[in-house]
Design an enzyme around this catalytic site. Structure first.
Site, short mmCIF file in Angstrom:
data_model
loop_
_atom_site.label_atom_id
_atom_site.label_comp_id
_atom_site.label_asym_id
_atom_site.label_seq_id
_atom_site.Cartn_x
_atom_site.Cartn_y
_atom_site.Cartn_z
N GLY A 29 0.64 -1.26 0.05
CA GLY A 29 -0.19 -0.05 -0.41
C GLY A 29 1.21 0.77 -0.06
N SER A 30 0.19 2.86 -0.10
CA SER A 30 1.19 3.83 -0.17
C SER A 30 1.34 3.97 1.07
CB SER A 30 0.10 4.95 -0.39
OG SER A 30 -1.71 4.67 0.62
N THR A 31 1.11 3.23 2.75
CA THR A 31 1.73 3.44 3.92
C THR A 31 3.20 3.04 3.33
OG1 THR A 31 0.20 3.79 4.69
CG2 THR A 31 2.06 3.87 5.77
N ASP A 80 3.39 -2.50 8.70
CA ASP A 80 2.19 -2.75 7.20
C ASP A 80 1.20 -1.66 7.49
OD1 ASP A 80 0.69 -3.43 5.05
OD2 ASP A 80 -0.04 -5.24 5.83
N ASP A 83 -6.19 0.01 6.59
CA ASP A 83 -6.85 1.00 6.59
C ASP A 83 -7.98 1.97 8.06
OD1 ASP A 83 -7.25 0.55 3.87
OD2 ASP A 83 -7.84 -1.62 4.27
N LYS A 93 -7.94 -4.17 7.46
CA LYS A 93 -7.31 -3.82 6.15
C LYS A 93 -7.67 -4.61 4.80
CE LYS A 93 -2.16 -5.51 6.82
NZ LYS A 93 -2.25 -3.93 6.01
N GLU A 102 -1.09 -10.32 3.83
CA GLU A 102 -0.66 -9.62 5.41
C GLU A 102 -1.41 -10.60 6.91
OE1 GLU A 102 -1.55 -5.78 2.50
OE2 GLU A 102 -2.98 -6.12 4.13
N LYS A 120 -6.85 7.18 10.03
CA LYS A 120 -6.78 6.07 10.17
C LYS A 120 -7.39 5.35 11.24
CE LYS A 120 -5.35 4.85 5.35
NZ LYS A 120 -4.55 4.63 5.05
C1 5RP Z 1 -3.49 -3.49 1.63
C2 5RP Z 1 -3.17 -2.91 3.17
C3 5RP Z 1 -3.60 -2.61 3.12
O1 5RP Z 1 -1.95 -1.77 4.20
C4 5RP Z 1 -4.14 -0.92 3.64
O2 5RP Z 1 -5.38 -0.50 2.64
C5 5RP Z 1 -3.52 0.66 3.75
O3 5RP Z 1 -3.19 0.99 2.29
P1 5RP Z 1 -2.69 2.30 2.15
O4 5RP Z 1 -1.35 2.08 2.77
O5 5RP Z 1 -2.46 3.42 0.74
O6 5RP Z 1 -3.35 4.00 2.81
O7 5RP Z 1 -4.16 -3.58 3.48
O8 5RP Z 1 -4.06 -4.85 1.36
#
Ligand code: 5RP
Length: 217
Positions: A29-31, A80, A83, A93, A102, A120
């Site tokens: 994901g983006s984080t 990780d 959401d 997640k 994950e 979040k």
């Molecule tokens: C991927 C996930 C991500 O960790 C979750 O969706 C958060 O994503 P982001 O860091 O892009 O906000 O569970 O399956």
């Protein structure tokens, strides 16, 4: 500070928790994206497992060593995103479709560090809850799980159908048990507190790092 800058700050903080010689699980994901260069920049000797092809490619491109999960079945730490993060800490997640992998990687890790920007953090979890469903018998599974809606887009990397639970719920544990009792559910995105050892949330310039004792639960 923007949300992207907060994600970067949380990721950079978590990179600092990793020590030389560790076996590291990398989320998706983006984080997690800024975590990868931050980790590579530390110049440590690490062995990593990635939860998606996108993460694996980014990690290799940054110079990290990525091995298969079967080569590294036990991990020292996994990092990780999430959401939603609710008291407990309970997580949702799977916005990035990788929740089944994950969860497996988190379960194999001695420490599971969740990194997030401030939005979040929620007072209680709410729908959607990502699901991975078996393709065989999908129509039958969807009839049983009245509130599961298949998501547009590709299957999971393991051939599962990605869907979202859209019903209301008060008790995440009860919903987790209901989902786990259905033979068509491969995985769901509810992560109970027993998975989580660390939460790192960036709110503007401020980083809040809370640690949680898995054994106490
Ligand atoms: C991927 C996930 C991500 O960790 C979750 O969706 C958060 O994503 P982001 O860091 O892009 O906000 O569970 O399956």
């Amino acid at each position: 500070m923007t949300v992207d800058e907060e994600k970067y700050a949380a990721a950079a903080f978590a990179a600092g928790l990793v020590e030389d010689g560790m076996r590291v699980g990398l989320g998706t994901g983006s984080t997690v994206a800024p975590l990868i260069p931050a980790l590579a920049a530390r110049g440590l000797s690490l062995r990593c497992v990635a939860t998606s092809d996108a993460t694996a490619h980014a990690a290799v491109a940054a110079g990290l060593v990525v091995e298969s999960f079967d080569q590294l079945p036990e991990l020292d730490i996994a990092i990780d995103g999430a959401d939603q993060i609710a008291p407990g800490p309970w997580l949702i997640k799977g916005g990035g479709r990788a929740h089944t992998r994950e969860k497996l990687v988190a379960a194999a890790a001695g420490r599971f560090v969740v990194i997030a920007s401030h939005e979040k953090v929620v007072p209680r979890l709410s729908a959607p809850v990502p699901l991975e469903l078996l393709a065989f018998g999908l129509t039958s599974t969807l009839r049983r799980l009245r509130y599961a809606v298949p998501r547009e887009g590709p299957q999971s990397p393991d051939g599962g159908i990605i869907a979202d639970w859209t019903g209301e719920f008060d008790d995440p544990q009860a919903l987790a048990l209901l989902l786990e009792a259905d033979p068509g559910v491969v995985g769901h995105g509810l992560f109970p507190p027993s998975y989580v050892t660390d939460v790192v949330v960036a709110t503007g310039q401020h980083i809040e790092h809370t640690q949680h004792d898995r054994d106490a639960r």
